[in-house]
Design an enzyme around this catalytic site. Structure first.
Site, PDB file in Angstrom:
ATOM      1  N   ASP A  80      23.447  58.484  40.796  1.00  0.00           N
ATOM      2  CA  ASP A  80      23.822  57.679  39.638  1.00  0.00           C
ATOM      3  C   ASP A  80      24.441  56.352  40.053  1.00  0.00           C
ATOM      4  O   ASP A  80      24.195  55.316  39.433  1.00  0.00           O
ATOM      5  CB  ASP A  80      24.792  58.443  38.745  1.00  0.00           C
ATOM      6  CG  ASP A  80      24.156  59.635  38.058  1.00  0.00           C
ATOM      7  OD1 ASP A  80      22.937  59.839  38.223  1.00  0.00           O
ATOM      8  OD2 ASP A  80      24.880  60.370  37.356  1.00  0.00           O
ATOM      9  N   LEU A  83      32.349  57.940  39.220  1.00  0.00           N
ATOM     10  CA  LEU A  83      31.284  58.913  39.436  1.00  0.00           C
ATOM     11  C   LEU A  83      31.539  59.764  40.668  1.00  0.00           C
ATOM     12  O   LEU A  83      30.864  60.777  40.870  1.00  0.00           O
ATOM     13  CB  LEU A  83      29.932  58.196  39.598  1.00  0.00           C
ATOM     14  CG  LEU A  83      29.611  57.062  38.613  1.00  0.00           C
ATOM     15  CD1 LEU A  83      28.215  56.511  38.906  1.00  0.00           C
ATOM     16  CD2 LEU A  83      29.717  57.532  37.178  1.00  0.00           C
ATOM     17  N   TYR A 130      39.474  71.663  48.055  1.00  0.00           N
ATOM     18  CA  TYR A 130      38.978  70.298  48.256  1.00  0.00           C
ATOM     19  C   TYR A 130      38.341  69.759  46.975  1.00  0.00           C
ATOM     20  O   TYR A 130      38.555  68.600  46.598  1.00  0.00           O
ATOM     21  CB  TYR A 130      37.956  70.284  49.395  1.00  0.00           C
ATOM     22  CG  TYR A 130      37.280  68.947  49.580  1.00  0.00           C
ATOM     23  CD1 TYR A 130      37.940  67.895  50.198  1.00  0.00           C
ATOM     24  CD2 TYR A 130      35.980  68.731  49.115  1.00  0.00           C
ATOM     25  CE1 TYR A 130      37.330  66.661  50.361  1.00  0.00           C
ATOM     26  CE2 TYR A 130      35.362  67.505  49.276  1.00  0.00           C
ATOM     27  CZ  TYR A 130      36.038  66.471  49.896  1.00  0.00           C
ATOM     28  OH  TYR A 130      35.431  65.245  50.047  1.00  0.00           O
ATOM     29  N   SER A 158      30.919  66.577  32.946  1.00  0.00           N
ATOM     30  CA  SER A 158      29.728  67.360  33.256  1.00  0.00           C
ATOM     31  C   SER A 158      29.479  68.445  32.221  1.00  0.00           C
ATOM     32  O   SER A 158      30.423  69.043  31.687  1.00  0.00           O
ATOM     33  CB  SER A 158      29.894  68.010  34.634  1.00  0.00           C
ATOM     34  OG  SER A 158      28.905  68.986  34.875  1.00  0.00           O
ATOM     35  N   GLU A 179      28.574  71.239  32.939  1.00  0.00           N
ATOM     36  CA  GLU A 179      29.069  72.481  33.535  1.00  0.00           C
ATOM     37  C   GLU A 179      30.402  72.903  32.915  1.00  0.00           C
ATOM     38  O   GLU A 179      30.778  74.070  32.988  1.00  0.00           O
ATOM     39  CB  GLU A 179      29.221  72.330  35.050  1.00  0.00           C
ATOM     40  CG  GLU A 179      27.909  72.276  35.812  1.00  0.00           C
ATOM     41  CD  GLU A 179      27.236  73.648  35.936  1.00  0.00           C
ATOM     42  OE1 GLU A 179      27.940  74.667  35.888  1.00  0.00           O
ATOM     43  OE2 GLU A 179      25.997  73.685  36.082  1.00  0.00           O
ATOM     44  N   TYR A 235      34.108  73.681  40.481  1.00  0.00           N
ATOM     45  CA  TYR A 235      33.679  72.325  40.107  1.00  0.00           C
ATOM     46  C   TYR A 235      33.888  72.086  38.624  1.00  0.00           C
ATOM     47  O   TYR A 235      34.451  71.063  38.214  1.00  0.00           O
ATOM     48  CB  TYR A 235      32.208  72.132  40.472  1.00  0.00           C
ATOM     49  CG  TYR A 235      31.586  70.895  39.866  1.00  0.00           C
ATOM     50  CD1 TYR A 235      31.836  69.646  40.389  1.00  0.00           C
ATOM     51  CD2 TYR A 235      30.731  70.993  38.763  1.00  0.00           C
ATOM     52  CE1 TYR A 235      31.276  68.506  39.834  1.00  0.00           C
ATOM     53  CE2 TYR A 235      30.160  69.867  38.203  1.00  0.00           C
ATOM     54  CZ  TYR A 235      30.438  68.626  38.740  1.00  0.00           C
ATOM     55  OH  TYR A 235      29.875  67.506  38.180  1.00  0.00           O
TER      56      TYR A 235
END
Length: 349
Positions: free
Chosen positions: A15, A87, A102, A132, A134, A155
């Protein structure tokens, strides 16, 4: 003189590279954040290269890390951007299970570091946070801006944190901060470890005689897949509005990984049953079964609607990977909206 200055984290990603091209084409001066590494990782933006001392240079890279608050503040102080497109992240869902700490430090807290740097700068910066799909995880589709979050990976949890911090800074400090909740979007520049590129690269390797099998995980997961260059256009539109808000971006269609496999192999004239094998290593501890965007707010307020849909996306990616492998593309799909930008406007500090 360029009329605006933009700062992009994650500029070396899919992106980020498309967004840099878009903003340069609109006359922006573009600055990007790059992690220092022992090997170059700028292949997606190398075609924008020009010597920093050239008078037309409008593209600048800054070495740094989202884990370094001082560096972020230093860069923002020096370049004084009008817009920030955040991003950058540890963005691979499966990898986040192996590196949860992390992932949280970079994907979640990294966002807070930028927001706090903006707040302390007293600059009127428009901020875009790459959220996202997700985050919706187990929430029943279709999902829109009012759907609840049910994250199913480290994530996704980190992205939920970043989403709410972005909203809290907007509400608490009257800052122009927006979330773009983008559903899956792909292109020939997609990372090679993501499932769509694994499939299309695998097909090219099979046709070139380099591989016989393609190993995948869950084929039943359903995703809303769009085309990255169209999605970065929407990112830009989000920051041009009079008032900040959050937007779900997607095609409004969902397909399984099996669908992507079948369409890609059929386009290439191959039988997936002869080449695709399931490997349990690629399954997640917690799966997200179905993601389907309801992008009505973006369509109504931004006038944005996805043009490249699933069949065209498959052809673009298969043709591109075949071309990259030295094979003759099947059609002209690889040329659609993926032209190289003129070689100019590059610098690295």
């Amino acid at each position: 003189m360029p009329h605006k200055t933009a700062f992009i984290t994650g500029i070396t990603g899919q992106d980020g590279s498309y967004l840099a091209e878009l903003l340069l084409s609109k006359g922006y001066e573009v600055h990007g954040l790059v992690r220092r590494a022992s090997t170059f990782n700028t292949h997606r933006i190398d075609h924008i290269y020009v010597d920093a001392h050239e008078p037309e240079a409008r593209f600048f890279l800054h070495y740094g890390d989202l884990a370094d608050s001082e560096m972020i503040s230093h860069v923002l102080y020096n370049i004084k951007p009008d817009e920030i497109y955040h991003l950058g992240a540890q963005s691979h869902v499966r990898v986040s299970f192996d590196t949860p700490e992390y992932t949280g430090n970079v994907t979640a807290i990294g966002t807070t570091r930028i927001l706090e740097a903006i707040r302390r700068s007293n600059q009127k910066i428009h901020f875009y946070q790459a959220s996202s799909s997700e985050m919706f995880g187990h929430t029943r589709p279709p999902q829109n801006e009012d759907s609840c979050f049910w994250p199913r990976s480290p994530y996704a949890c980190a992205k939920v944190y970043a989403y709410w911090m972005t909203r809290n800074y907007r509400d608490g400090y009257n800052m122009y901060t927006c979330n773009g909740i983008l559903f899956n979007h792909e292109s020939p520049r997609r990372g090679e470890t993501f499932v769509t590129r694994k499939i299309t690269r695998g097909i090219a390797a099979i046709l070139a005689g380099k591989e016989k099998y393609l190993y995948l995980g869950n084929l039943e997961a359903k995703r809303d897949w769009g085309y990255s260059p169209e999605y970065v256009e929407c990112m830009w539109q989000i920051l041009q509005q009079d008032k900040p808000d959050d937007y779900v971006i997607g095609t409004g269609e969902t397909h399984t990984v099996q669908d992507f496999v079948d369409a890609s192999f059929a386009y290439a004239g191959l039988d997936p049953e002869k080449h695709v094998k399931i490997d349990q290593r690629y399954f997640r501890p917690t799966e997200v079964e179905e993601l389907l965007a309801d992008p009505s707010r973006a369509e109504k307020r931004l006038g944005w609607k996805a043009k490249i849909k699933f069949p065209e996306l498959v052809k673009i990616m298969v043709d591109s990977d075949m071309s990259a492998s030295g094979l003759k593309p099947i059609g002209e799909g690889y040329k659609i909206l993926d032209t190289k930008f003129p070689n100019r406007w590059w610098s690295r500090d």
